[in-house]
Design a protein around this motif. Structure first.
Motif, PDB file in Angstrom:
ATOM      1  N   TYR A 241      31.497  34.450   6.583  1.00 40.25           N
ATOM      2  CA  TYR A 241      32.939  34.638   6.459  1.00 40.25           C
ATOM      3  C   TYR A 241      33.570  33.391   5.786  1.00 40.25           C
ATOM      4  O   TYR A 241      33.052  32.258   5.848  1.00 40.25           O
ATOM      5  N   PRO A 242      34.905  33.594   5.255  1.00 44.07           N
ATOM      6  CA  PRO A 242      35.594  32.432   4.843  1.00 44.07           C
ATOM      7  C   PRO A 242      36.123  31.469   5.871  1.00 44.07           C
ATOM      8  O   PRO A 242      36.633  32.011   6.812  1.00 44.07           O
ATOM      9  N   SER A 243      36.249  30.176   5.682  1.00 40.27           N
ATOM     10  CA  SER A 243      36.876  29.184   6.205  1.00 40.27           C
ATOM     11  C   SER A 243      37.184  27.987   5.530  1.00 40.27           C
ATOM     12  O   SER A 243      36.568  27.726   4.586  1.00 40.27           O
ATOM     13  N   SER A 244      38.560  27.524   5.996  1.00 34.90           N
ATOM     14  CA  SER A 244      38.773  26.189   5.501  1.00 34.90           C
ATOM     15  C   SER A 244      38.545  25.160   6.451  1.00 34.90           C
ATOM     16  O   SER A 244      39.005  24.056   6.225  1.00 34.90           O
ATOM     17  N   GLN A 245      38.166  25.504   7.513  1.00 35.51           N
ATOM     18  CA  GLN A 245      37.841  24.494   8.657  1.00 35.51           C
ATOM     19  C   GLN A 245      36.489  23.640   8.393  1.00 35.51           C
ATOM     20  O   GLN A 245      35.463  24.152   7.854  1.00 35.51           O
ATOM     21  N   SER A 246      36.459  22.288   8.917  1.00 35.15           N
ATOM     22  CA  SER A 246      35.532  21.621   8.692  1.00 35.15           C
ATOM     23  C   SER A 246      34.545  21.079   9.919  1.00 35.15           C
ATOM     24  O   SER A 246      33.725  20.164   9.827  1.00 35.15           O
ATOM     25  N   HIS A 247      35.124  21.683  11.248  1.00 35.09           N
ATOM     26  CA  HIS A 247      34.276  21.459  12.217  1.00 35.09           C
ATOM     27  C   HIS A 247      32.925  21.969  12.760  1.00 35.09           C
ATOM     28  O   HIS A 247      32.098  21.741  13.519  1.00 35.09           O
ATOM     29  N   TRP A 256      34.570  33.733  18.796  1.00 35.15           N
ATOM     30  CA  TRP A 256      35.000  34.783  17.699  1.00 35.15           C
ATOM     31  C   TRP A 256      36.485  34.744  17.496  1.00 35.15           C
ATOM     32  O   TRP A 256      36.963  35.571  18.514  1.00 35.15           O
ATOM     33  N   GLU A 257      37.004  33.988  16.731  1.00 38.81           N
ATOM     34  CA  GLU A 257      38.323  33.702  16.525  1.00 38.81           C
ATOM     35  C   GLU A 257      38.638  33.654  15.113  1.00 38.81           C
ATOM     36  O   GLU A 257      37.986  33.379  14.387  1.00 38.81           O
ATOM     37  N   TRP A 258      40.044  34.236  14.843  1.00 43.66           N
ATOM     38  CA  TRP A 258      40.284  34.438  13.487  1.00 43.66           C
ATOM     39  C   TRP A 258      41.757  33.906  13.143  1.00 43.66           C
ATOM     40  O   TRP A 258      42.702  33.906  14.024  1.00 43.66           O
ATOM     41  N   ASN A 259      42.060  33.630  11.791  1.00 44.86           N
ATOM     42  CA  ASN A 259      43.338  33.365  11.440  1.00 44.86           C
ATOM     43  C   ASN A 259      43.794  34.496  10.484  1.00 44.86           C
ATOM     44  O   ASN A 259      43.268  34.345   9.424  1.00 44.86           O
ATOM     45  N   MET A 260      44.621  35.339  11.079  1.00 39.44           N
ATOM     46  CA  MET A 260      44.949  36.441  10.233  1.00 39.44           C
ATOM     47  C   MET A 260      45.923  36.272   9.106  1.00 39.44           C
ATOM     48  O   MET A 260      46.366  37.078   8.260  1.00 39.44           O
ATOM     49  N   SER A 261      46.444  35.002   9.138  1.00 38.57           N
ATOM     50  CA  SER A 261      47.481  34.739   8.014  1.00 38.57           C
ATOM     51  C   SER A 261      46.848  34.136   6.695  1.00 38.57           C
ATOM     52  O   SER A 261      47.628  34.086   5.619  1.00 38.57           O
ATOM     53  N   LEU A 262      45.515  33.903   6.658  1.00 40.62           N
ATOM     54  CA  LEU A 262      44.765  33.593   5.535  1.00 40.62           C
ATOM     55  C   LEU A 262      43.734  34.823   5.150  1.00 40.62           C
ATOM     56  O   LEU A 262      42.721  34.890   5.996  1.00 40.62           O
ATOM     57  N   VAL A 263      44.076  35.548   4.120  1.00 41.94           N
ATOM     58  CA  VAL A 263      42.908  36.532   3.924  1.00 41.94           C
ATOM     59  C   VAL A 263      42.401  36.298   2.472  1.00 41.94           C
ATOM     60  O   VAL A 263      43.235  35.987   1.691  1.00 41.94           O
ATOM     61  N   VAL A 264      41.256  36.329   2.297  1.00 47.02           N
ATOM     62  CA  VAL A 264      40.493  36.101   1.191  1.00 47.02           C
ATOM     63  C   VAL A 264      40.025  37.068   0.308  1.00 47.02           C
ATOM     64  O   VAL A 264      39.195  37.905   1.072  1.00 47.02           O
ATOM     65  N   GLY A 265      40.196  37.406  -0.640  1.00 50.90           N
ATOM     66  CA  GLY A 265      39.534  38.451  -1.582  1.00 50.90           C
ATOM     67  C   GLY A 265      38.159  38.494  -1.889  1.00 50.90           C
ATOM     68  O   GLY A 265      37.420  37.519  -1.501  1.00 50.90           O
ATOM     69  N   GLN A 266      37.507  39.432  -2.299  1.00 52.96           N
ATOM     70  CA  GLN A 266      36.269  39.436  -2.646  1.00 52.96           C
ATOM     71  C   GLN A 266      35.406  38.240  -3.418  1.00 52.96           C
ATOM     72  O   GLN A 266      36.149  37.402  -4.236  1.00 52.96           O
ATOM     73  N   ALA A 267      34.534  37.994  -2.729  1.00 50.34           N
ATOM     74  CA  ALA A 267      33.633  36.709  -3.023  1.00 50.34           C
ATOM     75  C   ALA A 267      32.115  37.004  -3.147  1.00 50.34           C
ATOM     76  O   ALA A 267      31.620  38.073  -2.332  1.00 50.34           O
ATOM     77  N   SER A 283      36.873  41.583   1.446  1.00 52.07           N
ATOM     78  CA  SER A 283      38.056  41.019   1.860  1.00 52.07           C
ATOM     79  C   SER A 283      37.873  40.577   3.282  1.00 52.07           C
ATOM     80  O   SER A 283      37.398  41.281   4.040  1.00 52.07           O
ATOM     81  N   SER A 284      38.508  39.373   3.696  1.00 51.04           N
ATOM     82  CA  SER A 284      38.139  39.055   5.138  1.00 51.04           C
ATOM     83  C   SER A 284      39.284  37.917   5.418  1.00 51.04           C
ATOM     84  O   SER A 284      39.731  37.207   4.570  1.00 51.04           O
ATOM     85  N   ALA A 285      39.658  38.047   6.823  1.00 53.24           N
ATOM     86  CA  ALA A 285      40.604  36.828   6.978  1.00 53.24           C
ATOM     87  C   ALA A 285      39.619  35.871   7.252  1.00 53.24           C
ATOM     88  O   ALA A 285      38.576  35.649   7.244  1.00 53.24           O
ATOM     89  N   GLU A 286      40.369  34.586   7.489  1.00 55.57           N
ATOM     90  CA  GLU A 286      39.781  33.464   7.652  1.00 55.57           C
ATOM     91  C   GLU A 286      39.098  33.160   9.082  1.00 55.57           C
ATOM     92  O   GLU A 286      39.605  33.507  10.105  1.00 55.57           O
ATOM     93  N   PHE A 287      37.781  32.968   9.247  1.00 51.89           N
ATOM     94  CA  PHE A 287      36.949  32.668  10.443  1.00 51.89           C
ATOM     95  C   PHE A 287      37.449  31.190  11.080  1.00 51.89           C
ATOM     96  O   PHE A 287      37.241  30.256  10.069  1.00 51.89           O
ATOM     97  N   ILE A 288      37.811  31.084  12.164  1.00 53.46           N
ATOM     98  CA  ILE A 288      38.144  29.660  12.787  1.00 53.46           C
ATOM     99  C   ILE A 288      37.494  29.489  13.849  1.00 53.46           C
ATOM    100  O   ILE A 288      37.878  28.732  15.229  1.00 53.46           O
ATOM    101  N   GLY A 289      36.243  30.297  14.376  1.00 53.77           N
ATOM    102  CA  GLY A 289      35.698  29.996  15.688  1.00 53.77           C
ATOM    103  C   GLY A 289      35.490  28.468  16.069  1.00 53.77           C
ATOM    104  O   GLY A 289      34.924  27.703  15.395  1.00 53.77           O
ATOM    105  N   ARG A 290      35.677  28.137  17.488  1.00 52.45           N
ATOM    106  CA  ARG A 290      35.276  26.946  18.047  1.00 52.45           C
ATOM    107  C   ARG A 290      33.904  26.914  18.633  1.00 52.45           C
ATOM    108  O   ARG A 290      33.476  28.012  19.105  1.00 52.45           O
ATOM    109  N   HIS A 291      33.545  25.762  18.726  1.00 55.83           N
ATOM    110  CA  HIS A 291      32.161  25.570  19.358  1.00 55.83           C
ATOM    111  C   HIS A 291      32.387  25.931  20.928  1.00 55.83           C
ATOM    112  O   HIS A 291      33.288  25.337  21.428  1.00 55.83           O
ATOM    113  N   LEU A 292      31.442  26.629  21.358  1.00 56.27           N
ATOM    114  CA  LEU A 292      31.648  27.084  22.742  1.00 56.27           C
ATOM    115  C   LEU A 292      31.584  25.820  23.535  1.00 56.27           C
ATOM    116  O   LEU A 292      32.283  25.756  24.860  1.00 56.27           O
TER     117      LEU A 292
END
Length: 295
Positions: A241-247, A256-267, A283-292
């Motif tokens: 899944y796409p993500s801009s997160q670096s953690h 299992w958490e998502w940022n629905m304001s950032l959607v990335v097209g085909q990749a 097409s996918s929203a940004e995955f932003i899952g946190r470490h449990l």
């Protein structure tokens, strides 16, 4: 006549403290016994009520454990060394604390149950960015949308009721606290054994491209490759899944958490095993899952 009435009132006002003192002195033993009986009656009522609550808790915990044991048990997913150490020693640590301070152990157990309830919310996609959710609310939300074994919510309700009475109202003895801990550990193990999907970071930073030939990199996001274990532990798949997160860190379980304001097209991305070009997502929203372990 009026002067006589006034005199009587004045004498009564003077004699009343003497009468009260004399009464207390003469009947002090009887009054002490009466107060003791009243106090004992109140304490006995509390003891009976607390004992009934402890028995209900014990039965609910046993029912929850039997129910969960009958469910298909998943194969344990790989965990980081820190996660493995944390999981395998929780019950042993609490039991060790109970030998020194039962009340402190009960507080620790309640904190672990809160953490685990939050983890269940996170792995089933219901945490939604929140940092704290009261345990009763967490269990109610998961039960409503995900479905728990029927006796798990009720056992937690009984545990929290007993915990509040023992900790905040200072009812009961150390023996009562140990009974609550015993039932609480059964509930903890039942929650730990609940089958649920687990997502582990396999590769936190996969380059992704806008074309199948892998010549045009996408610069605002990268791919997070997840190793997903099904709720029953039967299957293991890889999803990206796409993500801009670096953690993200390899080997960590994530929510299992998502940022629905950032959607990335085909990749596309290069498969790390075969080296072939593969579609990452259409097409996918940004995955932003946190470490449990950081929730």
């Amino acid at each position: 006549m009026q002067e006589f009435a006034v005199l009587l009132q004045a004498l009564a006002a003077l004699l009343w403290p003497v009468f009260a003192f004399t009464t207390l002195f003469v009947f002090k033993k009887q009054l002490a016994n009466l107060l003791t009986r009243l106090k004992k009656g109140k304490l006995l009522g509390q003891e009976i009520e607390l004992n009934e609550s402890l028995e209900k808790l014990q039965q609910a915990a046993q029912d929850a454990q039997v129910e969960v044991a009958a469910l298909p048990q998943p194969s344990p997913p790989p965990k980081s060394e820190a996660e493995s150490i944390q999981d395998q020693n929780i019950a042993q640590r609490i039991i060790g604390e109970a030998a020194i301070s039962p009340k402190a152990a009960l507080i620790s157990l309640a904190a672990e149950l809160e953490r685990l309830a939050r983890e269940v919310l996170a792995t089933t996609g219901h945490l939604r960015g929140r940092r704290f959710v009261p345990i009763q609310q967490a269990i109610a939300e998961v039960h409503q949308s995900y479905g728990l074994a029927a006796h798990v919510p009720s056992s937690l309700h009984h545990f929290w009721d007993v915990r509040n009475r023992l900790i905040h109202k200072n009812e009961g003895t150390n023996e009562d606290i140990l009974r609550a801990i015993d039932s609480g550990i059964s509930i903890l193990r039942a929650l730990q054994a609940m089958p649920r999907e687990v997502n582990v970071v396999h590769d936190p930073n996969v380059p992704v491209f806008s074309d199948q030939a892998l010549t045009t990199p996408i610069t605002n996001v990268h791919g997070v490759l997840l190793e997903t274990h099904s709720a029953g532990g039967v299957s293991k798949t890889f999803r990206i899944y796409p993500s801009s997160q670096s953690h993200f860190a390899k080997g960590k379980q994530v929510s299992w958490e998502w940022n629905m304001s950032l959607v990335v097209g085909q990749a596309w991305y290069r498969d790390p095993t075969t080296g072939e070009s593969k579609e990452a997502w259409s097409s996918s929203a940004e995955f932003i899952g946190r470490h449990l372990d950081e929730l």
